[in-house]
Write a protein that holds these residues in place. Structure first.
Motif, mmCIF file in Angstrom:
data_model
loop_
_atom_site.group_PDB
_atom_site.id
_atom_site.type_symbol
_atom_site.label_atom_id
_atom_site.label_comp_id
_atom_site.label_asym_id
_atom_site.label_seq_id
_atom_site.Cartn_x
_atom_site.Cartn_y
_atom_site.Cartn_z
ATOM 1 N N VAL A 35 84.191 96.782 135.705
ATOM 2 C CA VAL A 35 82.663 97.137 134.997
ATOM 3 C C VAL A 35 82.798 99.422 135.188
ATOM 4 O O VAL A 35 82.426 100.150 134.631
ATOM 5 C CB VAL A 35 82.051 96.935 136.401
ATOM 6 N N ASP A 36 83.284 99.656 136.338
ATOM 7 C CA ASP A 36 83.362 101.295 136.714
ATOM 8 C C ASP A 36 84.190 101.698 135.268
ATOM 9 O O ASP A 36 84.540 103.190 134.763
ATOM 10 C CB ASP A 36 83.710 101.857 137.560
ATOM 11 N N SER A 37 85.032 100.896 134.766
ATOM 12 C CA SER A 37 85.960 100.988 133.746
ATOM 13 C C SER A 37 85.787 101.014 132.284
ATOM 14 O O SER A 37 86.037 101.624 131.574
ATOM 15 C CB SER A 37 87.707 100.850 133.833
ATOM 16 N N GLY A 38 84.169 100.983 132.329
ATOM 17 C CA GLY A 38 83.746 100.301 130.992
ATOM 18 C C GLY A 38 84.264 98.859 130.488
ATOM 19 O O GLY A 38 84.226 99.098 129.664
ATOM 20 N N SER A 39 85.296 98.302 130.898
ATOM 21 C CA SER A 39 85.839 97.460 130.807
ATOM 22 C C SER A 39 84.739 96.141 130.414
ATOM 23 O O SER A 39 84.750 94.422 130.834
ATOM 24 C CB SER A 39 87.357 96.853 131.089
ATOM 25 N N ALA A 40 83.965 95.829 129.462
ATOM 26 C CA ALA A 40 82.561 95.372 128.777
ATOM 27 C C ALA A 40 83.254 93.950 128.341
ATOM 28 O O ALA A 40 82.812 92.559 128.986
ATOM 29 C CB ALA A 40 81.990 95.760 127.408
ATOM 30 N N ARG A 63 77.665 85.263 128.511
ATOM 31 C CA ARG A 63 78.575 86.815 128.185
ATOM 32 C C ARG A 63 78.602 88.101 127.658
ATOM 33 O O ARG A 63 78.675 89.395 127.771
ATOM 34 C CB ARG A 63 80.256 86.185 127.917
ATOM 35 N N GLU A 64 77.263 87.698 126.146
ATOM 36 C CA GLU A 64 77.357 88.536 125.213
ATOM 37 C C GLU A 64 76.104 89.401 126.179
ATOM 38 O O GLU A 64 76.164 90.762 125.490
ATOM 39 C CB GLU A 64 76.475 88.334 124.067
ATOM 40 N N GLN A 65 75.939 88.715 126.928
ATOM 41 C CA GLN A 65 74.370 89.874 127.641
ATOM 42 C C GLN A 65 75.115 90.962 128.987
ATOM 43 O O GLN A 65 74.624 92.218 129.055
ATOM 44 C CB GLN A 65 72.948 88.884 127.920
ATOM 45 N N ILE A 66 76.151 90.277 129.501
ATOM 46 C CA ILE A 66 76.193 90.931 130.021
ATOM 47 C C ILE A 66 77.027 91.729 129.845
ATOM 48 O O ILE A 66 77.722 93.017 130.604
ATOM 49 C CB ILE A 66 77.870 89.692 131.257
ATOM 50 N N ALA A 67 78.432 91.604 129.055
ATOM 51 C CA ALA A 67 78.685 92.760 127.753
ATOM 52 C C ALA A 67 78.227 94.007 127.387
ATOM 53 O O ALA A 67 78.217 95.543 127.703
ATOM 54 C CB ALA A 67 80.049 92.210 126.426
ATOM 55 N N ALA A 68 76.733 93.232 126.662
ATOM 56 C CA ALA A 68 76.142 94.497 126.744
ATOM 57 C C ALA A 68 75.086 95.184 127.733
ATOM 58 O O ALA A 68 75.456 96.526 127.064
ATOM 59 C CB ALA A 68 74.879 93.885 125.766
ATOM 60 N N MET A 69 74.911 94.990 129.017
ATOM 61 C CA MET A 69 74.992 95.615 130.025
ATOM 62 C C MET A 69 76.185 96.818 130.285
ATOM 63 O O MET A 69 75.610 98.080 130.551
ATOM 64 C CB MET A 69 74.831 95.050 130.977
ATOM 65 N N VAL A 70 77.194 96.152 129.846
ATOM 66 C CA VAL A 70 79.026 97.587 130.330
ATOM 67 C C VAL A 70 78.620 98.503 129.356
ATOM 68 O O VAL A 70 78.706 99.782 129.528
ATOM 69 C CB VAL A 70 80.112 96.895 130.630
ATOM 70 N N GLN A 76 76.863 103.281 130.111
ATOM 71 C CA GLN A 76 78.085 104.379 130.133
ATOM 72 C C GLN A 76 77.550 105.897 130.545
ATOM 73 O O GLN A 76 78.216 106.222 131.905
ATOM 74 C CB GLN A 76 77.973 104.857 128.937
ATOM 75 N N ASP A 77 76.261 106.246 131.070
ATOM 76 C CA ASP A 77 75.780 107.803 131.639
ATOM 77 C C ASP A 77 76.758 107.431 133.228
ATOM 78 O O ASP A 77 77.214 108.076 133.800
ATOM 79 C CB ASP A 77 74.559 107.366 131.858
ATOM 80 N N TRP A 78 76.265 106.071 133.730
ATOM 81 C CA TRP A 78 76.874 105.639 135.434
ATOM 82 C C TRP A 78 77.877 106.315 134.872
ATOM 83 O O TRP A 78 78.888 107.412 136.057
ATOM 84 C CB TRP A 78 76.230 105.169 135.977
#
Length: 163
Positions: A35-40, A63-70, A76-78
């Motif tokens: 998640v910290d690498s942005g690997s949605a 999975r779509e909603q989980i990937a959308a969160m990433v 992405q700002d974090w």
């Protein structure tokens, strides 16, 4: 069955249980770096296709909603600002093709020249073994801010009575 065969069968069962615990632990501990690498897609791939990720302020189904969160601007700002989703080692229990992992996570964020704890959460992961290995069915996070719900999440998952 002879004594040697019984011992061998018991040893094989124990090695299988340990391998399952290791696989579940590796999956749980992979979440933070992914998640910290942005690997949605890889984050979402930890879940079953219809898996649920239930965080205090956000409920994601599938999975779509989980990937959308990433991929979201907020997440992405974090990442761009500097953050770490740190997980302590989970307490893993395996029952055949179902597993539960219980533990803590902490989100650490950069604040100028220092890092600060943004949040600490209680986590319960429910997983299932399928043809592609272990996947998350549900993950529930609750903020450790003194609320009874967070304590109950731990107690229920570990089969303990809350005092």
């Amino acid at each position: 069955m002879s004594g040697v065969e019984e011992r061998l069968a018991a040893l094989e069962a124990e090695v299988g249980r340990l391998a399952d615990e290791r696989a579940v632990t590796r999956l749980v501990l992979s979440y933070g770096p992914l998640v910290d690498s942005g690997s949605a897609d890889e984050v979402a791939g930890l879940w079953e296709p219809d898996g649920v990720y239930d965080v205090d302020e956000l409920f994601m189904a599938g999975r779509e909603q989980i990937a959308a969160m990433v991929r979201s601007t907020g997440h992405q700002d974090w990442i761009r600002g500097g953050c770490a989703h740190f997980a302590g080692p989970p307490h893993v229990t395996v029952h055949e093709d179902e597993a539960t992992a219980v533990g803590y996570t902490a989100m650490v964020v950069r604040d100028g020249e220092r890092f600060v704890l943004r949040r600490a959460t209680a986590n319960v992961w429910r997983l299932r073994r399928g043809p592609d290995g272990w996947r998350v069915v549900t993950r529930t996070n609750r903020l450790l801010d003194g609320r009874a719900e967070s304590r109950a999440l731990f107690a229920d998952a570990l089969g303990a009575a809350e005092s």
